[in-house]
Design an enzyme around this catalytic site. Structure first.
Site, mmCIF file in Angstrom:
data_model
loop_
_atom_site.group_PDB
_atom_site.id
_atom_site.type_symbol
_atom_site.label_atom_id
_atom_site.label_comp_id
_atom_site.label_asym_id
_atom_site.label_seq_id
_atom_site.Cartn_x
_atom_site.Cartn_y
_atom_site.Cartn_z
ATOM 1 N N PHE A 243 -68.335 72.336 62.917
ATOM 2 C CA PHE A 243 -69.410 72.327 62.177
ATOM 3 C C PHE A 243 -70.067 72.500 61.381
ATOM 4 O O PHE A 243 -69.419 72.559 60.283
ATOM 5 C CB PHE A 243 -68.871 73.700 63.375
ATOM 6 C CG PHE A 243 -68.246 74.722 62.218
ATOM 7 C CD1 PHE A 243 -69.325 75.876 61.256
ATOM 8 C CD2 PHE A 243 -67.049 74.526 61.894
ATOM 9 C CE1 PHE A 243 -68.088 76.441 60.546
ATOM 10 C CE2 PHE A 243 -66.670 75.353 60.876
ATOM 11 C CZ PHE A 243 -67.073 76.653 60.781
ATOM 12 N N SER B 163 -66.050 83.208 55.031
ATOM 13 C CA SER B 163 -64.939 82.811 55.236
ATOM 14 C C SER B 163 -64.938 81.274 55.813
ATOM 15 O O SER B 163 -65.981 80.999 56.269
ATOM 16 C CB SER B 163 -64.831 84.052 56.702
ATOM 17 O OG SER B 163 -64.686 82.878 57.835
ATOM 18 N N LYS B 164 -64.168 80.797 56.855
ATOM 19 C CA LYS B 164 -64.721 79.736 57.187
ATOM 20 C C LYS B 164 -64.216 79.625 58.865
ATOM 21 O O LYS B 164 -64.632 78.302 58.826
ATOM 22 C CB LYS B 164 -63.605 78.202 56.551
ATOM 23 C CG LYS B 164 -63.466 77.914 55.228
ATOM 24 C CD LYS B 164 -62.716 76.478 54.972
ATOM 25 C CE LYS B 164 -63.762 75.899 53.834
ATOM 26 N NZ LYS B 164 -64.072 76.501 52.685
ATOM 27 N N ARG B 165 -64.241 80.773 58.741
ATOM 28 C CA ARG B 165 -64.647 80.853 60.173
ATOM 29 C C ARG B 165 -65.801 80.317 61.147
ATOM 30 O O ARG B 165 -66.195 80.829 60.864
ATOM 31 C CB ARG B 165 -63.603 81.913 61.469
ATOM 32 C CG ARG B 165 -62.374 83.052 61.101
ATOM 33 C CD ARG B 165 -61.264 83.051 61.401
ATOM 34 N NE ARG B 165 -61.902 84.709 62.256
ATOM 35 C CZ ARG B 165 -62.371 86.101 61.517
ATOM 36 N NH1 ARG B 165 -61.646 85.615 60.478
ATOM 37 N NH2 ARG B 165 -63.075 87.093 62.003
ATOM 38 N N GLN B 166 -65.598 79.526 62.170
ATOM 39 C CA GLN B 166 -66.844 79.574 62.847
ATOM 40 C C GLN B 166 -67.382 80.283 63.744
ATOM 41 O O GLN B 166 -69.223 80.462 62.725
ATOM 42 C CB GLN B 166 -66.712 78.248 63.807
ATOM 43 C CG GLN B 166 -67.297 78.211 64.572
ATOM 44 C CD GLN B 166 -67.206 76.248 65.407
ATOM 45 O OE1 GLN B 166 -66.330 76.225 65.625
ATOM 46 N NE2 GLN B 166 -68.394 76.153 66.513
#
Ligand code: GLU
Ligand code: ZN
Length: 488
Positions: free
Chosen positions: A14, A258-261
């Site tokens: 993403f 954060s890298k959480r989508q």
């Protein structure tokens, strides 16, 4: 000089907030200087590819209004491209890298390395154990041409490495100033992998040069790669572009974002009904301060005000509350017809209501929306009256009899009122206000029970808005229900 910038994502998933910012700054800079903005797909890391990522990226860039002059596009549903410097996908440029790496070999700026994975792993752990920096030990640097030829012909697996010269490397970063590094600290970077694909370092330098890129604007995590790139520019004899490395984006507690989508994926924000204009505005201000306290900027205003010299050196905090605030500002400032177009897929179960009514509901509810998705929750009560307790119909300074009296009177009043009055919020308000004034009542005695009757909720939009959005028939039926509740 024609300014050329580029956004070269790796199609690994993403679009992260940080990547959107990089894309935006490159876009703004190019537009400000009437330059060219290129999108390029960096897919040489074959293990990290994600199916559909390029298509999704193209759609997202389009949704946020980031138009590029050259790069991959989708035409008639098929992945294609525009521009005279293609291909814009690195996996389609392999012969180009082969050719360029050959000139490096010929000039002695690169060499073949046949070291096995095992040997390199072994080397690494020995260095780690001895607390030395982990670096390739140049085992293959001195191999004679004949030997190399023989081993290649025998089909032995090999990579091609950069021969880092002695001395120092200096470059200027437009944001951080002059940076100097001792070449001894730099590894003999692999340029060409055993699978025939170039590494990022080789491909990025060759492509940026061939595509005429003049300004490389990207995240701070790439700054440590610049010395290797500078060496490659020098080895090839390419003119040096300008470099600008953007500060990290941080969580409010100053940790790396954060890298959480779900938290930082632009697609997710768009799906929840964050407006592209708000996202562009908010993300651009992560690390860039135009001037003064102003917060709301259109894309054109951002183009006009953007300067690399106003980009901060220190990390930029991603403040979700501020994004929420800004999105609300954009929702409320938007032309109602346009807002409806954007919001119409967010009506959830109330989708079945007539369009004219949905438009009114949106007008009434928009003041309370953070994102368009919030509508889904708010529209329920227009469709069905929530269950509520009779006690809610009584204003805190009044009693049941008083509420009952007013609701009865209002029901009578509204029954007699012409349907057309309900088409106009101002006229409805006049009718009710006149009732209050002529009776010498307190606002709360009348408006509280009326609002609670119409919404069935402790908190909601005001009674005039609700009458307008619900319409005469539903309003009267809800009044009847309230009167019934209070009478028993
Ligand atoms: N492909 C790299 C990335 O995914 C591009 C880095 C650069 O801009 O040079 O971010
Ligand atoms: Zn080797």
């Amino acid at each position: 000089m024609n300014i050329v910038t580029r956004f070269p994502p790796s199609p690994t998933g993403f679009l992260h907030v940080g990547s959107l910012r990089t894309a935006l700054y490159n876009y703004l800079y190019a537009r400000k200087h009437q330059g060219t903005f290129i999108v390029r797909v960096e897919d040489t890391d074959r293990e990290r590819l994600v199916e559909g990522a390029v298509e999704s990226l193209i759609h997202t860039l389009e949704k946020v209004g980031l138009e590029y002059d050259q790069g991959p596009i989708i035409k008639d549903g098929i992945l294609s491209e525009k521009g005279e410097n293609g291909p814009y996908t690195q996996s389609l440029r392999l012969p180009i890298y082969q050719e360029y790496v050959k000139t490096l070999l010929e000039k002695g700026n690169a060499y073949y390395c046949f070291c096995s994975k095992d040997r390199l792993t072994q080397l690494r752990s020995t260095q780690q154990l001895a607390k030395l920096p982990t670096k390739y030990d140049r085992h293959c640097v001195g191999l004679k041409n004949e030997e190399v030829k023989k081993r290649l012909e025998a089909g032995e697996s090999s990579v091609i490495r950069l021969r880092v010269p002695e001395g120092e490397t200096t470059f200027i970063d437009e944001i951080r100033g002059s940076i100097k590094i001792n070449n001894a600290e730099i590894d003999d970077q692999v340029l060409m992998k055993a699978d025939g694909y170039p590494t990022y370092h080789l491909a990025v330098v060759v492509d940026d040069h061939l595509m005429g890129v003049t300004h490389i604007i990207r995240g701070e995590e790439w700054i440590s790669s610049v010395p290797k790139h500078v060496m490659l520019y020098n080895a090839f004899g390419f003119p040096m572009p300008a470099f600008a490395h953007l500060p990290l984006i941080l969580n409010p507690d100053k940790s790396k974002l954060s890298k959480r989508q779900g938290d930082v994926g632009i697609e997710d924000f768009l799906e929840k009904g964050y407006l592209p204009e708000a996202l562009v505005n908010f993300v651009t201000l992560l690390g860039f301060n135009p001037s003064g306290d102003r917060e709301i900027y259109s894309m054109q205003e951002l183009i006009d005000t953007f300067e690399l010299s106003n980009v901060n050196k220190s990390g930029a905090v991603f403040d979700k509350d501020k994004l929420n605030w800004m999105n609300g500002q954009y929702i409320r400032a938007m032309d109602p017809a346009e807002l409806y177009e954007r919001a119409k897929s967010f009506f959830g179960e109330a989708q079945t209501l007539p369009e004219s009514q949905k438009k009114r509901i949106l007008e009434v509810e928009k003041d309370r929306l953070v994102m368009l998705l919030d509508l889904e929750e708010r529209v329920g009560m227009y469709l069905t009256l929530p269950l509520y307790d009779a006690q809610m119909l009584v204003w805190k300074k009044a009693d049941t009899q008083d509420s009952l009296m007013h609701l009865g009177a209002l029901s009578q009043l509204l029954t007699g009122v012409d349907e057309s009055i309900f088409q106009d919020r101002v006229l409805i308000e006049e009718v009710i206000k006149k009732y209050i004034e002529e009776g010498g009542f307190q606002n709360g005695n009348v408006l509280w029970p009326l609002r609670a009757t119409l919404s069935g909720q402790q908190q909601s939009a005001g009674p005039f808005d609700l009458l307008w959005a619900l319409g005469k028939e539903v309003a009267l039926s809800r009044l009847a229900i309230a009167i019934e509740k209070l009478s028993t």
